[in-house]
Design an enzyme around this catalytic site. Structure first.
Site, PDB file in Angstrom:
ATOM      1  CG  ASP A   2      -2.156   1.397   1.246  1.00 34.44           C
ATOM      2  OD1 ASP A   2      -2.051   1.283  -0.143  1.00 34.44           O
ATOM      3  OD2 ASP A   2      -2.859   0.782   2.040  1.00 34.44           O
ATOM      4  N   GLY A   3       0.132   2.306  -0.393  1.00 36.75           N
ATOM      5  CA  GLY A   3       0.969   4.263  -0.451  1.00 36.75           C
ATOM      6  C   GLY A   3       1.792   3.820  -1.601  1.00 36.75           C
ATOM      7  CD1 TRP A   7       7.431   6.865  -2.496  1.00 37.05           C
ATOM      8  CD2 TRP A   7       6.749   6.558  -5.122  1.00 37.05           C
ATOM      9  NE1 TRP A   7       8.673   6.687  -3.292  1.00 37.05           N
ATOM     10  CE2 TRP A   7       8.848   6.624  -5.056  1.00 37.05           C
ATOM     11  CE3 TRP A   7       6.905   7.354  -6.442  1.00 37.05           C
ATOM     12  CZ2 TRP A   7       9.450   6.731  -6.134  1.00 37.05           C
ATOM     13  CZ3 TRP A   7       7.108   7.054  -7.469  1.00 37.05           C
ATOM     14  CH2 TRP A   7       8.906   7.023  -7.044  1.00 37.05           C
ATOM     15  CG  HIS A  19       0.487   1.633  -9.406  1.00 41.84           C
ATOM     16  ND1 HIS A  19      -0.454   1.729  -7.783  1.00 41.84           N
ATOM     17  CD2 HIS A  19      -1.636   2.519 -10.459  1.00 41.84           C
ATOM     18  CE1 HIS A  19      -0.905   2.038  -7.908  1.00 41.84           C
ATOM     19  NE2 HIS A  19      -1.961   2.277  -8.357  1.00 41.84           N
ATOM     20  CB  THR A  48     -12.604  -8.774  -5.311  1.00 40.39           C
ATOM     21  OG1 THR A  48     -12.759  -8.712  -3.491  1.00 40.39           O
ATOM     22  CG2 THR A  48     -12.490 -10.077  -5.319  1.00 40.39           C
ATOM     23  CG  ASN A  50      -7.788  -2.938  -5.706  1.00 34.51           C
ATOM     24  OD1 ASN A  50      -6.630  -3.490  -5.542  1.00 34.51           O
ATOM     25  ND2 ASN A  50      -8.195  -1.428  -4.684  1.00 34.51           N
ATOM     26  NE  ARG A  53      -7.535   1.157  -6.048  1.00 37.97           N
ATOM     27  CZ  ARG A  53      -5.759   1.919  -5.788  1.00 37.97           C
ATOM     28  NH1 ARG A  53      -5.035   2.113  -6.574  1.00 37.97           N
ATOM     29  NH2 ARG A  53      -6.152   1.774  -3.968  1.00 37.97           N
ATOM     30  CB  SER A 175      -8.121  -4.128   2.784  1.00 37.88           C
ATOM     31  OG  SER A 175      -8.331  -2.955   3.110  1.00 37.88           O
TER      32      SER A 175
HETATM   33  C1  IPE Z   1      -1.033  -0.325  -4.558  1.00 43.06           C
HETATM   34  O1  IPE Z   1      -0.790   1.450  -3.691  1.00 43.06           O
HETATM   35  C2  IPE Z   1      -1.332  -0.822  -5.167  1.00 43.06           C
HETATM   36  C3  IPE Z   1      -2.429  -1.436  -5.370  1.00 43.06           C
HETATM   37  C4  IPE Z   1      -3.855  -1.248  -4.475  1.00 43.06           C
HETATM   38  C5  IPE Z   1      -2.966  -2.095  -6.560  1.00 43.06           C
HETATM   39  P1  IPE Z   1      -2.685   2.348  -3.841  1.00 43.06           P
HETATM   40  O2  IPE Z   1      -2.935   3.009  -5.168  1.00 43.06           O
HETATM   41  O3  IPE Z   1      -3.554   1.463  -2.790  1.00 43.06           O
HETATM   42  O4  IPE Z   1      -1.752   3.524  -2.628  1.00 43.06           O
HETATM   43  P2  IPE Z   1      -2.348   4.189  -2.464  1.00 43.06           P
HETATM   44  O5  IPE Z   1      -3.379   4.323  -1.039  1.00 43.06           O
HETATM   45  O6  IPE Z   1      -3.285   4.990  -2.801  1.00 43.06           O
HETATM   46  O7  IPE Z   1      -1.412   5.753  -1.598  1.00 43.06           O
HETATM   47 MG    MG Z   2      -4.094   2.462  -1.063  1.00 40.50          MG
END
Ligand code: IPE
Ligand code: MG
Length: 225
Positions: A2-3, A7, A19, A48, A50, A53, A175
């Site tokens: 995560d993150g 970043w 990513h 599931t 995600n 997005r 999650s």
């Molecule tokens: C994790 O990073 C990658 C995936 C879930 C594919 P995030 O995309 O959730 O990053 P943040 O939480 O928005 O920083």
């Molecule tokens: Mg995240």
């Protein structure tokens, strides 16, 4: 893992750069886990949920994952790593990616160095529903269902219980991750964002894990490996 988005945000970059930056962490962590003697490593790559997005981000992730799989397949194989997929196989997963996953699993299936489970299009609740369906289809009588029998009907049923979950970026949530298998897992939430996470962070987590006193509901402290 995560993150990635945060970043990128910190650098005024699009989320997708986060990513992309995650690839280096993935490879570093796989190598470090293997060298540290970890026998089972699972990476939660796509849930599931995600699918909610934006299309462009999903599309980017699908392409990225395919590129990473293709690029590192031979390295993973050379390291004796067995790769497996834990996920729903949603029809929205592009066919070429599904094929590359299947090829990676076939290539590495006889390896026993470390098992790398890629949780992709994964959801813990969905796995539990899949187990219930499988039991019903098999005509198992209700009284014959116990925990071992139920677990045997989960997808990828030889996956052991999870010992340690590391969730980066400071978020403290499950999650929907391997809900059945994490029943007695230890949890560590390092504040570092996934693209900045490296081998030393993993080793720190393993060190912290070894200091934990796992009692599994009992009272006597027990030896840990
Ligand atoms: C994790 O990073 C990658 C995936 C879930 C594919 P995030 O995309 O959730 O990053 P943040 O939480 O928005 O920083
Ligand atoms: Mg995240």
């Amino acid at each position: 893992m995560d993150g990635n988005g945060r970043w990128a945000q910190q650098r005024a970059l699009p989320r997708t750069s986060g990513h992309s930056a995650a690839e280096a962490t993935v490879i570093d962590v796989i190598e470090a886990a293997r060298s540290a003697g970890v026998e089972w490593l699972s990476l939660y790559a796509f849930s599931t949920e995600n699918w909610r997005r934006p299309d462009e981000e999903i599309d980017f992730l699908m392409r990225l994952v395919r590129r990473v799989v293709r690029k590192h397949a031979l390295l993973l194989h050379a390291r004796g790593i067995r790769c497996r997929l834990l996920g729903a196989e949603d029809p929205r997963i592009p066919a070429p990616l599904a094929r590359d996953f299947a090829d990676l699993m076939t290539l590495t299936e006889a390896n026993r160095g470390m098992t790398l489970t890629v949780a992709f299009d994964h959801g813990g609740r969905q796995d539990i529903v899949a187990a219930a369906r499988s039991l019903i289809r098999a005509g198992v009588p209700a009284d014959a269902v116990d925990q071992a029998c139920f677990a045997a009907h989960l997808p990828v049923p030889d996956t052991p219980d999870v010992d340690l979950v590391i969730r980066t970026s400071g978020e403290q949530r499950i999650s929907n991750f391997m809900l059945w298998q994490v029943a007695y897992a230890e949890w560590i939430f390092p504040p570092v964002l996934w693209p900045d996470f490296r081998a030393p962070h993993l080793l720190e987590c393993l060190h912290e894990y070894r200091r934990r006193d796992r009692r599994f509901g009992g009272v006597a402290p027990q030896a840990k490996g």
